[in-house]
Design a protein around this motif. Structure first.
Motif, mmCIF file in Angstrom:
data_model
loop_
_atom_site.group_PDB
_atom_site.id
_atom_site.type_symbol
_atom_site.label_atom_id
_atom_site.label_comp_id
_atom_site.label_asym_id
_atom_site.label_seq_id
_atom_site.Cartn_x
_atom_site.Cartn_y
_atom_site.Cartn_z
ATOM 1 N N ARG A 14 2.556 10.631 -7.327
ATOM 2 C CA ARG A 14 2.246 11.120 -5.978
ATOM 3 C C ARG A 14 1.128 10.327 -5.299
ATOM 4 O O ARG A 14 1.028 10.314 -4.073
ATOM 5 C CB ARG A 14 1.879 12.606 -6.031
ATOM 6 N N ARG A 15 0.271 9.706 -6.097
ATOM 7 C CA ARG A 15 -0.793 8.888 -5.524
ATOM 8 C C ARG A 15 -0.240 7.491 -5.272
ATOM 9 O O ARG A 15 0.019 6.745 -6.196
ATOM 10 C CB ARG A 15 -1.987 8.824 -6.475
ATOM 11 N N VAL A 16 -0.051 7.158 -4.006
ATOM 12 C CA VAL A 16 0.643 5.927 -3.642
ATOM 13 C C VAL A 16 -0.225 5.087 -2.717
ATOM 14 O O VAL A 16 -0.864 5.607 -1.805
ATOM 15 C CB VAL A 16 1.974 6.231 -2.928
ATOM 16 N N VAL A 17 -0.250 3.783 -2.969
ATOM 17 C CA VAL A 17 -0.892 2.845 -2.064
ATOM 18 C C VAL A 17 0.191 2.261 -1.169
ATOM 19 O O VAL A 17 1.218 1.779 -1.666
ATOM 20 C CB VAL A 17 -1.586 1.710 -2.842
ATOM 21 N N ALA A 18 -0.016 2.338 0.134
ATOM 22 C CA ALA A 18 0.970 1.817 1.085
ATOM 23 C C ALA A 18 0.293 0.801 2.004
ATOM 24 O O ALA A 18 -0.930 0.767 2.138
ATOM 25 C CB ALA A 18 1.570 2.950 1.895
ATOM 26 N N LEU A 19 1.103 -0.034 2.618
ATOM 27 C CA LEU A 19 0.628 -1.065 3.523
ATOM 28 C C LEU A 19 0.998 -0.725 4.955
ATOM 29 O O LEU A 19 2.023 -0.095 5.212
ATOM 30 C CB LEU A 19 1.266 -2.417 3.174
ATOM 31 N N GLY A 20 0.184 -1.184 5.878
ATOM 32 C CA GLY A 20 0.556 -1.160 7.283
ATOM 33 C C GLY A 20 1.279 -2.447 7.627
ATOM 34 O O GLY A 20 1.234 -3.431 6.874
ATOM 35 N N SER A 38 4.477 -3.827 -8.906
ATOM 36 C CA SER A 38 5.271 -4.999 -8.539
ATOM 37 C C SER A 38 5.735 -4.976 -7.085
ATOM 38 O O SER A 38 6.270 -5.966 -6.589
ATOM 39 C CB SER A 38 6.500 -5.106 -9.452
ATOM 40 N N ALA A 39 5.514 -3.858 -6.397
ATOM 41 C CA ALA A 39 5.936 -3.750 -5.001
ATOM 42 C C ALA A 39 5.153 -2.627 -4.322
ATOM 43 O O ALA A 39 4.684 -1.690 -4.980
ATOM 44 C CB ALA A 39 7.429 -3.478 -4.900
ATOM 45 N N LEU A 40 5.031 -2.739 -3.004
ATOM 46 C CA LEU A 40 4.319 -1.725 -2.220
ATOM 47 C C LEU A 40 5.136 -1.366 -0.982
ATOM 48 O O LEU A 40 5.692 -2.254 -0.321
ATOM 49 C CB LEU A 40 2.951 -2.251 -1.780
ATOM 50 N N PRO A 41 5.191 -0.066 -0.639
ATOM 51 C CA PRO A 41 5.899 0.321 0.587
ATOM 52 C C PRO A 41 5.090 -0.018 1.829
ATOM 53 O O PRO A 41 3.856 -0.056 1.791
ATOM 54 C CB PRO A 41 6.054 1.840 0.429
ATOM 55 N N VAL A 42 5.792 -0.281 2.916
ATOM 56 C CA VAL A 42 5.164 -0.524 4.220
ATOM 57 C C VAL A 42 5.489 0.668 5.107
ATOM 58 O O VAL A 42 6.657 1.073 5.203
ATOM 59 C CB VAL A 42 5.685 -1.822 4.864
ATOM 60 N N VAL A 43 4.462 1.248 5.719
ATOM 61 C CA VAL A 43 4.662 2.458 6.522
ATOM 62 C C VAL A 43 4.187 2.232 7.952
ATOM 63 O O VAL A 43 3.389 1.341 8.237
ATOM 64 C CB VAL A 43 3.921 3.667 5.907
ATOM 65 N N GLU A 44 4.711 3.085 8.849
ATOM 66 C CA GLU A 44 4.259 3.074 10.240
ATOM 67 C C GLU A 44 3.813 4.474 10.613
ATOM 68 O O GLU A 44 3.373 5.237 9.753
ATOM 69 C CB GLU A 44 5.379 2.575 11.150
ATOM 70 N N GLU A 45 3.912 4.833 11.890
ATOM 71 C CA GLU A 45 3.454 6.137 12.357
ATOM 72 C C GLU A 45 4.055 7.278 11.546
ATOM 73 O O GLU A 45 5.210 7.222 11.140
ATOM 74 C CB GLU A 45 3.812 6.331 13.842
#
Length: 240
Positions: A14-20, A38-45
């Motif tokens: 549940r603790r996730v690092v995301a990118l803008g 090995s990968a990171l999600p990219v998020v917006e609004e």
């Protein structure tokens, strides 16, 4: 857990690092190294997932730095060349992101991973908001389930319903996740059914079914064998 499939929400991180979208190449590399992913999600609004940046996306910069590919090869791999020159998450990311719902079963998540060829999936809500991350190792957690817990579910949720009044008790033994079934049942046509149901129980590694049918009366019909047994070797998982 009895009778209810394990869901992605039960095992996800549940603790996730995301990118803008504007995250820089160096910041992405630092985040991947710091969080050992090995990968990171990219998020917006509203924290909606729009893409994923993986190590493979980042490595294209090195791959094409001193590339000697000819013009034809470069044209064929134009998208890779574009990523090689990218400097932000928005330019680097693979989009749309392959995601999975928190309410998906572990089997559904595993199939999605296999089809997409990825090692982890962003877990999203109905409106696409990031809730967590599920990895291959998370999906394997179900196989840590205790043998006694598995045996109890098989007895209560499957055997008790399929064979409410057997001629002799159906015995359920579980060892290292392998379920062995012995005893007599009214009809051996049910063997494939019970085997399939037991195999679907969370944490089951394999099924060894050695259920026998009702006793025969060779004195009434000499051509009948004395036993109608469905053989299986303990731990072999074979059903005939």
């Amino acid at each position: 857990m009895h009778g209810t499939p394990c869901l992605v929400s039960d095992v996800m991180t549940r603790r996730v690092v995301a990118l803008g979208r504007a995250a820089t190449f160096k910041d992405i590399v630092k985040a991947i190294r710091q969080w050992k992913v090995s990968a990171l999600p990219v998020v917006e609004e509203e924290n909606r997932v729009v893409g994923v940046v993986s190590e493979a996306d980042l490595l294209r910069k090195d791959e094409y730095r001193d590339s000697d590919h000819d013009r034809h090869a470069r044209l064929e791999r134009l998208s890779d060349l574009v990523k090689a020159g990218a400097v932000t998450a928005e330019e680097l990311m693979t989009a749309p992101a392959v995601t999975v719902a928190a309410t998906a079963t572990l089997g559904q998540a595993a199939r999605t991973m296999a089809r997409a060829g990825v090692k982890r999936l962003p877990v999203v809500s109905d409106d696409g908001a990031l809730l967590g991350i599920v990895s291959r190792s998370d999906l394997l957690k179900v196989f840590l389930r205790e043998d006694d817990d598995i045996a109890e579910e098989v007895r209560d949720e499957i055997v008790a319903h399929l064979f409410p009044a057997p001629s002799e008790p159906v015995r359920v033994e579980v060892r290292d996740g392998v379920v062995r079934l012995t005893g007599r049942i009214p009809d051996t046509m049910l063997v494939p059914v019970v085997t399939r149901l037991v195999r679907g129980v969370e944490g089951v590694v394999d099924v060894d079914c050695a259920l026998a049918g009702p006793p025969r009366r060779p004195d009434l019909d000499p051509d009948l064998p004395r036993e109608d047994v469905v053989p299986g070797a303990w731990g072999a998982g074979s059903v005939t």
